[in-house]
Scaffold this motif. Structure first.
Motif, PDB file in Angstrom:
ATOM      1  N   PHE A 184       0.808  -1.206   0.000  1.00  0.00           N
ATOM      2  CA  PHE A 184       0.000   0.000   0.000  1.00  0.00           C
ATOM      3  C   PHE A 184       0.854   1.275   0.000  1.00  0.00           C
ATOM      4  O   PHE A 184       0.326   2.356   0.054  1.00  0.00           O
ATOM      5  CB  PHE A 184      -0.944  -0.008   1.210  1.00  0.00           C
ATOM      6  N   LYS A 185       2.177   1.123  -0.055  1.00  0.00           N
ATOM      7  CA  LYS A 185       3.049   2.301  -0.097  1.00  0.00           C
ATOM      8  C   LYS A 185       3.271   2.772  -1.530  1.00  0.00           C
ATOM      9  O   LYS A 185       3.540   3.946  -1.759  1.00  0.00           O
ATOM     10  CB  LYS A 185       4.390   1.977   0.563  1.00  0.00           C
ATOM     11  N   THR A 186       3.208   1.863  -2.484  1.00  0.00           N
ATOM     12  CA  THR A 186       3.353   2.238  -3.888  1.00  0.00           C
ATOM     13  C   THR A 186       1.961   2.465  -4.463  1.00  0.00           C
ATOM     14  O   THR A 186       1.214   1.522  -4.685  1.00  0.00           O
ATOM     15  CB  THR A 186       4.072   1.140  -4.686  1.00  0.00           C
ATOM     16  N   LYS A 187       1.609   3.719  -4.672  1.00  0.00           N
ATOM     17  CA  LYS A 187       0.257   4.047  -5.097  1.00  0.00           C
ATOM     18  C   LYS A 187       0.238   4.694  -6.471  1.00  0.00           C
ATOM     19  O   LYS A 187       1.149   5.413  -6.857  1.00  0.00           O
ATOM     20  CB  LYS A 187      -0.416   4.972  -4.074  1.00  0.00           C
ATOM     21  N   VAL A 188      -0.837   4.435  -7.204  1.00  0.00           N
ATOM     22  CA  VAL A 188      -1.106   5.047  -8.496  1.00  0.00           C
ATOM     23  C   VAL A 188      -2.511   5.621  -8.435  1.00  0.00           C
ATOM     24  O   VAL A 188      -3.465   4.898  -8.131  1.00  0.00           O
ATOM     25  CB  VAL A 188      -0.998   4.024  -9.642  1.00  0.00           C
ATOM     26  N   LEU A 189      -2.622   6.924  -8.670  1.00  0.00           N
ATOM     27  CA  LEU A 189      -3.930   7.597  -8.637  1.00  0.00           C
ATOM     28  C   LEU A 189      -4.662   7.348  -7.320  1.00  0.00           C
ATOM     29  O   LEU A 189      -5.887   7.178  -7.288  1.00  0.00           O
ATOM     30  CB  LEU A 189      -4.795   7.147  -9.825  1.00  0.00           C
ATOM     31  N   GLY A 190      -3.921   7.314  -6.214  1.00  0.00           N
ATOM     32  CA  GLY A 190      -4.522   7.181  -4.893  1.00  0.00           C
ATOM     33  C   GLY A 190      -4.857   5.777  -4.465  1.00  0.00           C
ATOM     34  O   GLY A 190      -5.407   5.575  -3.383  1.00  0.00           O
ATOM     35  N   HIS A 191      -4.548   4.779  -5.291  1.00  0.00           N
ATOM     36  CA  HIS A 191      -4.839   3.382  -4.952  1.00  0.00           C
ATOM     37  C   HIS A 191      -3.545   2.568  -5.053  1.00  0.00           C
ATOM     38  O   HIS A 191      -2.605   2.961  -5.750  1.00  0.00           O
ATOM     39  CB  HIS A 191      -5.903   2.811  -5.886  1.00  0.00           C
ATOM     40  N   PRO A 192      -3.495   1.411  -4.360  1.00  0.00           N
ATOM     41  CA  PRO A 192      -2.289   0.572  -4.416  1.00  0.00           C
ATOM     42  C   PRO A 192      -1.936   0.182  -5.852  1.00  0.00           C
ATOM     43  O   PRO A 192      -2.812  -0.071  -6.675  1.00  0.00           O
ATOM     44  CB  PRO A 192      -2.680  -0.665  -3.596  1.00  0.00           C
ATOM     45  N   SER A 193      -0.638   0.111  -6.126  1.00  0.00           N
ATOM     46  CA  SER A 193      -0.186  -0.258  -7.474  1.00  0.00           C
ATOM     47  C   SER A 193      -0.729  -1.615  -7.900  1.00  0.00           C
ATOM     48  O   SER A 193      -1.001  -1.846  -9.079  1.00  0.00           O
ATOM     49  CB  SER A 193       1.349  -0.276  -7.525  1.00  0.00           C
ATOM     50  N   GLY A 194      -0.874  -2.519  -6.926  1.00  0.00           N
ATOM     51  CA  GLY A 194      -1.388  -3.848  -7.250  1.00  0.00           C
ATOM     52  C   GLY A 194      -2.752  -3.818  -7.890  1.00  0.00           C
ATOM     53  O   GLY A 194      -3.089  -4.700  -8.694  1.00  0.00           O
ATOM     54  N   LEU A 195      -3.581  -2.801  -7.569  1.00  0.00           N
ATOM     55  CA  LEU A 195      -4.891  -2.690  -8.198  1.00  0.00           C
ATOM     56  C   LEU A 195      -4.734  -2.515  -9.703  1.00  0.00           C
ATOM     57  O   LEU A 195      -5.534  -3.034 -10.491  1.00  0.00           O
ATOM     58  CB  LEU A 195      -5.675  -1.512  -7.601  1.00  0.00           C
ATOM     59  N   PHE A 196      -3.679  -1.805 -10.118  1.00  0.00           N
ATOM     60  CA  PHE A 196      -3.504  -1.543 -11.544  1.00  0.00           C
ATOM     61  C   PHE A 196      -2.862  -2.719 -12.271  1.00  0.00           C
ATOM     62  O   PHE A 196      -3.012  -2.857 -13.489  1.00  0.00           O
ATOM     63  CB  PHE A 196      -2.713  -0.248 -11.731  1.00  0.00           C
ATOM     64  N   VAL A 197      -2.149  -3.585 -11.539  1.00  0.00           N
ATOM     65  CA  VAL A 197      -1.731  -4.854 -12.133  1.00  0.00           C
ATOM     66  C   VAL A 197      -2.983  -5.673 -12.467  1.00  0.00           C
ATOM     67  O   VAL A 197      -3.106  -6.252 -13.545  1.00  0.00           O
ATOM     68  CB  VAL A 197      -0.809  -5.637 -11.186  1.00  0.00           C
ATOM     69  N   LEU A 198      -3.928  -5.711 -11.522  1.00  0.00           N
ATOM     70  CA  LEU A 198      -5.197  -6.397 -11.764  1.00  0.00           C
ATOM     71  C   LEU A 198      -5.984  -5.694 -12.874  1.00  0.00           C
ATOM     72  O   LEU A 198      -6.639  -6.344 -13.697  1.00  0.00           O
ATOM     73  CB  LEU A 198      -6.026  -6.446 -10.487  1.00  0.00           C
ATOM     74  N   PHE A 199      -5.919  -4.364 -12.898  1.00  0.00           N
ATOM     75  CA  PHE A 199      -6.561  -3.558 -13.940  1.00  0.00           C
ATOM     76  C   PHE A 199      -6.105  -4.028 -15.315  1.00  0.00           C
ATOM     77  O   PHE A 199      -6.922  -4.297 -16.214  1.00  0.00           O
ATOM     78  CB  PHE A 199      -6.190  -2.090 -13.707  1.00  0.00           C
ATOM     79  N   PHE A 200      -4.780  -4.157 -15.521  1.00  0.00           N
ATOM     80  CA  PHE A 200      -4.260  -4.550 -16.830  1.00  0.00           C
ATOM     81  C   PHE A 200      -4.506  -6.029 -17.111  1.00  0.00           C
ATOM     82  O   PHE A 200      -4.747  -6.418 -18.260  1.00  0.00           O
ATOM     83  CB  PHE A 200      -2.776  -4.223 -16.919  1.00  0.00           C
ATOM     84  N   THR A 201      -4.443  -6.867 -16.082  1.00  0.00           N
ATOM     85  CA  THR A 201      -4.738  -8.285 -16.283  1.00  0.00           C
ATOM     86  C   THR A 201      -6.162  -8.465 -16.784  1.00  0.00           C
ATOM     87  O   THR A 201      -6.425  -9.190 -17.756  1.00  0.00           O
ATOM     88  CB  THR A 201      -4.556  -9.073 -14.975  1.00  0.00           C
ATOM     89  N   GLU A 202      -7.090  -7.790 -16.119  1.00  0.00           N
ATOM     90  CA  GLU A 202      -8.494  -7.869 -16.539  1.00  0.00           C
ATOM     91  C   GLU A 202      -8.692  -7.218 -17.895  1.00  0.00           C
ATOM     92  O   GLU A 202      -9.500  -7.678 -18.709  1.00  0.00           O
ATOM     93  CB  GLU A 202      -9.379  -7.191 -15.484  1.00  0.00           C
ATOM     94  N   MET A 203      -7.940  -6.172 -18.155  1.00  0.00           N
ATOM     95  CA  MET A 203      -8.057  -5.478 -19.439  1.00  0.00           C
ATOM     96  C   MET A 203      -7.723  -6.405 -20.597  1.00  0.00           C
ATOM     97  O   MET A 203      -8.466  -6.473 -21.588  1.00  0.00           O
ATOM     98  CB  MET A 203      -7.115  -4.263 -19.457  1.00  0.00           C
ATOM     99  N   TRP A 204      -6.631  -7.170 -20.488  1.00  0.00           N
ATOM    100  CA  TRP A 204      -6.254  -8.056 -21.589  1.00  0.00           C
ATOM    101  C   TRP A 204      -7.194  -9.246 -21.688  1.00  0.00           C
ATOM    102  O   TRP A 204      -7.477  -9.729 -22.794  1.00  0.00           O
ATOM    103  CB  TRP A 204      -4.815  -8.529 -21.427  1.00  0.00           C
TER     104      TRP A 204
END
Length: 589
Positions: free
Chosen positions: A11-31
């Motif tokens: 939870f220390k590495t954040k992108v747009l106010g949310h954990p970076s891991g959320l965006f890994v899931l974002f791209f996984t779901e995107m593909w």
């Protein structure tokens, strides 16, 4: 154990106010969604396209047969997650389930590219199995990530939903364009390539997640169960009903396409009553639904009062979800046929120039925004998941290349016909445009209750079909495909309304499931949520496949009015239930 302790740096590495891991899931779901929707937008068009007489011949199926097959496929896509969620919950963990599912889906897309009947059925089967592992466990990881941050869940699921629709947008655009302009195999094959790359980037991001989504530790899982959760083991009657209702459901969902396409009946054509009164398959499925409702209600009554009430609220939301997807999923069947056969898609001169400019902005701006998100993720996580980030950059490089080639090809042509699949991307584009506004709405003091959100979603959906019904009023009864075509504006407006309604209901629906369901049942109950969507999808495809019959016997306006009235009535009903649902939710916001 708090979620954050699984990996303190998560939870220390954040992108747009949310954990970076959320965006890994974002791209996984995107593909994954790129692959799924890229294939989905082609299937009914490919099956029903004329065998000869067109540049891109298909298999010449009737809309009824294509709807039956697609409905069974779509229904199974939302049923297998029930089993996949249980397997992940108990045995293999969420992350392994996602990887296994993604690998199986990659094989399914590869099979679809062969274009033979056997490989078509094999590919669809592999996609169904793979989705069962993949689908419930992506959302389960998010639920686990935000276990101690419930106030952030609505925003997290909405961001995640943007990933879903970014993938759907580019999948339908690029796979659809390649299929309709170059060849069907190119469209089906591209879906498989991005599924494979999406799988690799998720697996390489493993260091970022710590123990989140790991193989479950049964003793630890039991210790984390809330003190208010009393165990509710399955009784012998429960197990018997599960077997009976599951068998009925499976037999019905396979009997529909088998009886229409192959003339094979695995259910009796007469059962208990005369065939002229009710067909045997319909009587069987009604019996199965009654038994299933008895099973669900009897089990819920055995829970502690607060858990019991919240589970009843969950069932109500799942029930109204059926009506939403019944209308919304016409996008995969009847709206594809309407766009192909009754919409004026020919462009030349100034209209072509304007369309190309709009299409360029429509494509390049979202792709640039999502590429910017990738750059932000790279800056935050390059030291932890460098290989995953490199794989993502390869994906985006490939996609930019195809987009530039597509736009160049269109700008250098003197006349063009808008692809059928282009209209399907509008839903995803509008979601990308409006999702952030809805996120701000849900985070503000004007955030409406769950029932009001659902009601708005259904009613706005109905208004979209009202617009389409009006636009289609010039199409007479019995109109033959291609003889009367209406302006594209009616489909564009309909997709706008459908999207505004979807944003009220679909992403926050996932969030409310995670809030209302006991933690130890989360993946399984996500599967139950998808059961409601499965029923809606099956009904949508079955009714959508009747478009030719309804137009022959009535007219196109009558067909679209069905999907105007049903969601508006359903939306009004759930809004009236708002006070009751608030009590059942016991403070869940």
């Amino acid at each position: 154990m708090a979620t954050t302790s699984a990996n303190p740096d998560f939870f220390k590495t954040k992108v747009l106010g949310h954990p970076s891991g959320l965006f890994v899931l974002f791209f996984t779901e995107m593909w994954e969604r790129f692959s799924f929707y890229g294939m989905r937008v082609l299937l009914v068009n490919f099956l029903t396209m004329a065998i000869a007489g067109v540049d891109m011949p298909g298999w010449g199926w009737s809309s009824e047969n294509a709807g039956a097959l697609f409905g069974t496929y779509a229904g199974l896509l939302y049923l297998t997650p029930i089993l996949g969620g249980m397997i992940a919950d108990r045995y293999i963990g969420y992350r392994w389930a996602i990887v296994i599912g993604a690998a199986i889906m990659t094989l399914g897309h590869a099979a679809m590219a062969v274009e033979t009947e056997f490989m078509l059925y094999l590919g669809l089967g592999l996609l169904v199995i793979g989705t069962g592992f993949f689908k419930p466990n992506m959302t389960s990881i998010i639920s686990q990530m935000y276990k101690d941050l419930p106030e952030k869940k609505d925003g997290a699921y909405t961001i995640f939903y943007m990933g879903v629709n970014a993938g759907a947008f580019f999948g339908m655009m690029l796979c659809g364009y390649l299929a309709e302009k170059i060849g069907w195999s190119w469209g089906f094959g591209l879906a498989g390539i991005f599924m494979l790359l999406g799988t690799l980037q998720f697996w390489m991001a493993k260091p970022l997640f710590g123990t989140i989504g790991d193989v479950p530790d049964k003793a630890k899982k039991d210790a984390e169960i809330d003190a208010t959760e009393k165990r509710n083991p399955f009784t012998t009657i429960d197990k018997i009903l599960i077997v009976i209702t599951s068998l009925i459901g499976v037999l019905y969902i396979f009997n529909d396409p088998l009886s229409k396409i192959g003339k094979i009946n695995i259910l009796p054509q007469e059962f208990l009553v005369s065939k002229d009164t009710l067909t045997g398959p319909l009587v069987v499925i009604i019996t199965g639904l009654v038994l299933f409702l008895f099973l669900v209600i009897s089990r819920i009554l055995r829970y502690e009062p607060v858990v019991r009430d919240r589970m009843f609220a969950f069932i109500v939301f799942a029930f109204f979800t059926v009506f939403f997807w019944l209308s919304f999923e016409q996008a995969a069947t009847s709206l594809v046929i309407f766009a192909r056969d009754f919409t004026d898609r020919t462009l030349d001169g100034n209209s072509l120039v304007i369309f190309n400019i709009v299409n360029t902005l429509l494509t390049v701006i979202p792709l640039a925004i999502i590429t910017w998100v990738l750059v932000l993720l790279f800056k935050q996580t390059r030291s932890q998941i460098l290989r995953s980030n490199i794989t993502l950059f390869i994906c985006f490089g490939l996609m930019w290349g195809i987009v530039i080639w597509m736009l160049y090809r269109e700008f250098t042509s003197t006349a063009s016909e808008v692809t059928v699949s282009w209209f399907s991307i509008l839903n995803s584009f509008f979601i990308i445009v409006f999702a952030s506004l809805y996120t701000r709405w849900w985070d503000s003091k004007y955030n409406p209750s769950a029932a009001v959100k659902y009601g708005l979603g259904l009613i706005i959906m109905g208004l979209g079909y009202a617009v389409l019904a009006y636009g289609a009023s010039v199409i007479p009864q019995g109109a033959v495909a291609g003889t009367v075509r209406v302006s594209m504006i009616w489909l564009i407006l309909a997709y706008l309304f459908h999207t505004l309604g979807e944003l009220c209901l679909a992403p926050v629906g996932l969030s409310y499931v995670s809030k209302l369901v006991p933690p130890r049942m989360i993946a399984f109950m996500f599967g139950m949520w998808y059961l409601g969507i499965a029923i809606g999808n099956k009904l949508a495809a079955s009714v959508g496949g009747m478009i030719d019959d309804v137009v022959r016997d009535y007219d196109m306006t009558t067909f679209f009015l069905i999907f105007t009235l049903v969601p508006i009535v359903a939306g009004s009903c759930i809004m009236l239930l708002n006070p009751v649902l608030k009590k059942l939710m016991h403070g869940v916001k």
